[in-house]
Design an enzyme around this catalytic site. Structure first.
Site, PDB file in Angstrom:
ATOM      1  N   GLY A  16       0.232   6.108  49.225  1.00  0.00           N
ATOM      2  CA  GLY A  16      -1.144   6.316  49.662  1.00  0.00           C
ATOM      3  C   GLY A  16      -1.306   7.686  50.290  1.00  0.00           C
ATOM      4  O   GLY A  16      -1.373   8.694  49.606  1.00  0.00           O
ATOM      5  N   SER A  67       3.434   7.453  56.555  1.00  0.00           N
ATOM      6  CA  SER A  67       4.324   6.455  57.150  1.00  0.00           C
ATOM      7  C   SER A  67       5.319   7.091  58.125  1.00  0.00           C
ATOM      8  O   SER A  67       5.908   8.121  57.836  1.00  0.00           O
ATOM      9  CB  SER A  67       5.106   5.741  56.039  1.00  0.00           C
ATOM     10  OG  SER A  67       6.179   5.029  56.588  1.00  0.00           O
ATOM     11  N   GLU A  84       4.306  -3.828  53.279  1.00  0.00           N
ATOM     12  CA  GLU A  84       4.952  -2.511  53.287  1.00  0.00           C
ATOM     13  C   GLU A  84       5.436  -2.055  51.912  1.00  0.00           C
ATOM     14  O   GLU A  84       6.519  -1.467  51.771  1.00  0.00           O
ATOM     15  CB  GLU A  84       6.120  -2.510  54.303  1.00  0.00           C
ATOM     16  CG  GLU A  84       5.644  -2.799  55.732  1.00  0.00           C
ATOM     17  CD  GLU A  84       6.701  -2.523  56.810  1.00  0.00           C
ATOM     18  OE1 GLU A  84       7.837  -2.162  56.445  1.00  0.00           O
ATOM     19  OE2 GLU A  84       6.365  -2.653  58.000  1.00  0.00           O
ATOM     20  N   TYR A 126       3.202   3.386  73.830  1.00  0.00           N
ATOM     21  CA  TYR A 126       3.579   4.478  72.939  1.00  0.00           C
ATOM     22  C   TYR A 126       4.488   5.420  73.701  1.00  0.00           C
ATOM     23  O   TYR A 126       4.134   5.853  74.799  1.00  0.00           O
ATOM     24  CB  TYR A 126       2.295   5.222  72.581  1.00  0.00           C
ATOM     25  CG  TYR A 126       2.222   5.679  71.167  1.00  0.00           C
ATOM     26  CD1 TYR A 126       1.683   4.866  70.180  1.00  0.00           C
ATOM     27  CD2 TYR A 126       2.689   6.939  70.811  1.00  0.00           C
ATOM     28  CE1 TYR A 126       1.611   5.301  68.871  1.00  0.00           C
ATOM     29  CE2 TYR A 126       2.618   7.368  69.501  1.00  0.00           C
ATOM     30  CZ  TYR A 126       2.076   6.548  68.535  1.00  0.00           C
ATOM     31  OH  TYR A 126       2.001   6.978  67.239  1.00  0.00           O
TER      32      TYR A 126
END
Lengths: 636, 636
Positions: free
Chosen positions: B189, B193, B321, B529
């Site tokens: 895409g 990733s 995935e 994060y």
């Protein structure tokens, strides 16, 4: 109410060890067994031949329908308007002399798997029963077919044995033994299924063992900081809420069955609760869940709120309908109890205006805890349920007054009503109320009083009793439901009702009721609930006839873009359409998962896919590759 | 911006035919191809050797770090504070002379499957390329390892062929051919990733075909009444939003990668967007999705908003995935564009107070579109990114003033900050603002200005460029993330940072940065994060070292009750832990689903489970039954 006695304070100790749930649950001193309103011998409190409590029922006295049962606000009331409604609608007189069904004198002879029984008794502590009545009351759910079969002693096949495991580990033992000895297992929770999901397959030749989860109903831990709670799956909705209420908390999940249905059943069927707008449906509430399968326990290892960790198998457990394993423990979200609860109601000149109101409320995402829209037939039915002397104001009276004073265009045969339930803090509730009434006004809706709203919600739990009264009087009735995109909502309601009318006409059924309500709203569509019933006194096989018409209604639903089910599930009675609903690829994926988790098909309930399709005797060959000669699939 | 040109009005015609999507999509006149900002030859606009646009980058000039690129507000700015921060943190001088990496002179010799190529050319219209550069830029995602391997020409295995299908049906053809000829497919895409998910397996001996979805980016239909839209999966986030903005609508899904990542990628990885509090994560947005597998197309047949129809296979597609099939079309919810967007920021005396604030906001469910909490290190880093001459006010200045006037206890080495983004109508936004600031005050927080908030969000999209600049300067850096229950949130942040510090110390790494932020809040926990980077100029294999430390950090995360991933996914770099995360039963269920849908393993990316485990050469024997001798599973 035993809130006080059952109060629990299994507060999480200061977090330190890894995996909250793990650490807490291992310390069994922290868990609390909950005293249930439903006894282990369930028929001592619940009807063996129908819905609900033994001491609660509609009955006829001196030609008037009354309701017995102190558990509900309608208890002790006479219902002359309802009597008139029934007599007019179905052209019959309320019969107060008919006998109620009697328990069978004997039960089907049990199929016994001696090595299984031997090992069960010798190697486990699991409690069990071979008694006929214990087996009978666990052979079915609450479909019309189930109840009719009970009344007429039609079940050829009932569980041969009932077991009551007390914890996850005992379920593991049971599943191991059943797998080893090829015994069929039926996970049995509250027995409220209306999809045929827990009804014993009538052709099963193996021993059938009903695994009753009712003794597995502990609160394992409560974590106030995370607002999460872990229950065993057998806890009944009202027990769960009572225990949490004592802690100032609520899960807020209230399917109409919640007095009797269990947490495990909610998960297995993807239940939806009346107040999902505030608390969420079951998929929004579940944080973790464990399911014991013959291939091991399926669960996620952490309690994080949201993860990206491959396919989410919680969504395979949810909707598994007892065919993949036994759900044993569930971590749920909880919320503080709302400080304010208020009811409201609205009247609209017609159903289409009401749907536009519902759509606008969803578009603006200002739904209160619950908002439901009844069509005219259902509205009138609800009005008829008003007891003779009650504190409830009459919407119709209010309406008539309004009609004279300001609302020239109103037609009592078109009018429909919405009931509202607000939960939250005072400021939020007030803001929601103001906004809802403002939006309603745009669609010619006007407030019809909080009492009428409250009554609607109170009746929710009583309506289920009407089915058995009807059956007794020679009326077969049942509900069915769907979900649908907004732009098909009015069309679907109209078309399905028309279809039922025409199917009745074809079959010379002249006395019937068909009505609908919009019970849930979402961003992209709504849930629609239908009530259908007809007089069956002059009919040979009323259930077969009912099912034939419901089948046609479902075809109509599907052709209008509705779903196979919003929350009842597929079970057996909708398995005819399952393959189409999830496509060939989806149904074969389900079969593959089933073969993997349950290679001997001990969970042979036959839901979703009919038995022979889900579990062909021989291992299925690998699927053929997609070929260009397969019919082209429609684009989304 | 080409909003005007790309405006579409594929309004749904008056609903009548069954299955909205079906009817609409079959009429191809209603669909619109979207002109993308990313060309088919992606390297013409995007860096072949790193993140983002060719014309956007950090670079050094006269010893000062600057940013080039008109696409971002930082374009043309000098960053002296950032320069100082980098030089101080890593004890180095900004080097402006180092050459940038060069394209390789040759590419790995392609593995060619002649019958496949023959049939591809002879029987389909699918566009393809065998050119080296086309293959190279589709062999990887954006992990540190990927980029380092690119810079150093380390990829042994890249796709042998690139194909650009233009619609679902061409994907069906490709999957059929690949299955027939045993060719491996990589659904490609946006290439963003960060889990190694699309990086070619280096040991694959079959021909590898990258299936680039970029030319499959049509808007198939838009339904204003249902507020749903159907896009092909290859549409890039910014294109999708631009097209919808022209219609007054938004999906509102904004992962940090959304300029370049695709709808299909969001679904395949279970993406989370910055503004999920208003719009939802991808699982909240997807109404329907189609995935082409070698065993057929997996999809649900109706567009109803919520269903109970067995296991929900949308949740198997989400998180797959790229290992189960190719996602081709997705129906998403849309919302009207908000009338008001406002930024805000808050400062707290320390991180723990900030976490308590976040928890309280989540408990009261009053989250604005976005609320993020940065720790002190990350806050200071953000301050350093202030351009020399900017309109941005300095939080630190505001802080210092406050310190003198009223706030005696403040410590600039402890202070942390939250950024806020409000979206909605004016009244809602004002109410949210007031409530947030009121809650903040309870935790010693005070407003630090809207401009600081806005800067935080603007920087979101620029920060990704820093990694490449760092790599060029001899600093390796990457982010990693998790989700965790609230009661472990502060503990996890502290423990992971301590662990990184101690791992650096063990390895004689003296110049590094480790920081964290809370980026998402949920009822039961939060997403955390981490940013970690170190000077690697005196290290032999910096990537190996980085990965070893990240591995330890992940162990620490897991032992603190954190998840394997909140939204990046498992991919290859976290597959080591996948089995534990979903239990043996879960991983074997994944394998069973994989074997069923993709029996030849043509989607052999090796994510989730390492290759040999997911797809043993021989069909796996049926799983052993659960035995009592298996180690007891912890309770939830």
């Amino acid at each position: 109410m035993a809130a006080k006695r059952n109060a629990v304070t299994t507060e999480a100790p200061e977090s330190s060890a890894p995996g909250e749930g793990t650490a807490l649950a291992l310390d069994s001193r922290l868990s609390k067994r909950v005293e249930s309103v439903i006894p282990k011998k369930r028929h001592e409190a619940l009807k063996w031949f129908g819905w609900g409590y033994n001491d609660s029922e509609f009955y006829g006295q001196d030609g008037i329908i009354c309701f017995r049962g102190e558990k509900y606000p309608l208890g002790g009331c006479e219902l002359p308007s309802f009597t008139k409604w029934v007599e007019h609608k179905f052209d019959l007189r309320v019969d107060t002399t008919k006998p109620f069904p009697q328990l069978p004198r004997s039960y089907p002879r049990p199929v016994e798997n001696a090595p299984f029984l031997h090992e069960l008794k010798g190697t486990t502590q699991v409690e069990y029963s071979l008694e006929g009545i214990d087996r009978l009351v666990r052979c079915h759910g609450q479909t019309l077919n189930d109840i009719y079969s009970l009344w007429h002693h039609k079940f050829r096949r009932i569980p041969d044995l009932v077991v009551w495991p007390r914890c996850h580990d005992e379920v593991v033992q049971l599943v191991r033994l059943a797998h080893k000895h090829n015994v069929m297992l039926v996970p049995f929770g509250g027995g409220t299924s209306v999809s045929g999901a827990i009804t014993c397959p009538q052709n099963e030749s193996r021993m059938i063992c009903a695994l009753d989860t009712s003794q597995m109903n502990r609160l394992l831990w409560l974590n106030r900081e995370n607002l999460t709670v872990c229950f065993e799956s057998g806890i009944v909705g009202q027990d769960l809420e009572r225990v949490l209420r004592g802690e100032g908390l609520t899960v807020g999940h209230e399917p109409d069955s919640y007095e009797f249905s269990t947490l495990g059943g909610w998960v297995a069927t993807r239940a939806s609760g009346m107040k999902k707008n505030v608390y969420g449906n079951i998929e929004d509430l579940v944080v973790r869940v464990r399911m014991v399968t013959p291939s091991g326990t399926l669960e996620r290892e952490c309690s994080a709120p949201r993860v990206s960790c491959g396919p989410d198998f919680n969504h395979v457990i949810m909707g598994s309908e007892g065919t993949l394993g036994v759900i044993t423990e569930v971590v749920l979200k909880v919320r503080p109890l709302p400080t304010v609860r208020r009811y409201g109601s609205l009247a609209f000149p017609n159903f289409e205006q009401g749907v536009l109101f519902m759509r606008e409320v969803a578009r603006r995402r200002c739904q209160p805890a619950s908002v439901r829209l009844m069509d005219n037939e259902q509205f009138m039915f609800g009005q008829a349920l008003k007891p003779e002397k009650s504190w409830w104001a009459s919407v119709v009276d209010a309406m008539k007054q309004r009609y004279v004073t300001s609302w020239k265009g109103i037609d009592l045969n078109q009018i429909c009503a919405a009931t509202l339930l607000f939960e939250g803090d005072l400021k939020d509730v007030q803001r929601q109320e103001a906004l809802l009434y403002e939006i309603a006004a745009k669609f010619q809706g006007f407030p019809a009083g909080g009492q009428n709203g409250e009554r609607g919600y109170i009746l929710t739990f009583v309506i289920a009793y009407i089915r058995d009264f009807g059956l007794h009087q020679g009326i077969v009735a049942e509900s069915f439901e769907t979900s649908v995109p907004w732009d098909r909502c009015s069309l679907l309601c109209r078309s399905v009702k028309q279809r039922v009318v025409s199917e009745c006409s074809k079959r010379n059924i002249n006395y019937y009721t068909i009505s609908c309500r919009v019970t849930q709203t979402y961003d992209a569509g709504a849930c629609i609930y239908f009530y259908f019933g007809f007089r069956s006194t002059d009919v040979t096989d009323p259930v077969e006839l009912f099912e034939a018409i419901e089948h046609n209604a479902r075809d109509e639903i599907l052709s209008c873009g509705g779903s196979l089910s919003h929350h009842h599930g597929v079970g057996k009675i909708r398995s005819h359409w399952y393959r189409n609903a999830v496509t060939e690829t989806g149904s074969s994926l389900y079969s593959a998962a089933k073969r993997h988790l349950d290679p001997k098909n001990i969970f042979a309930l036959g839901n979703l896919l009919p038995l022979e399709e889900a579990h062909p005797q021989a291992e299925a060959p690998p699927p053929p590759p997609a070929t260009s000669s397969t019919p082209p699939k429609a684009k989304l």
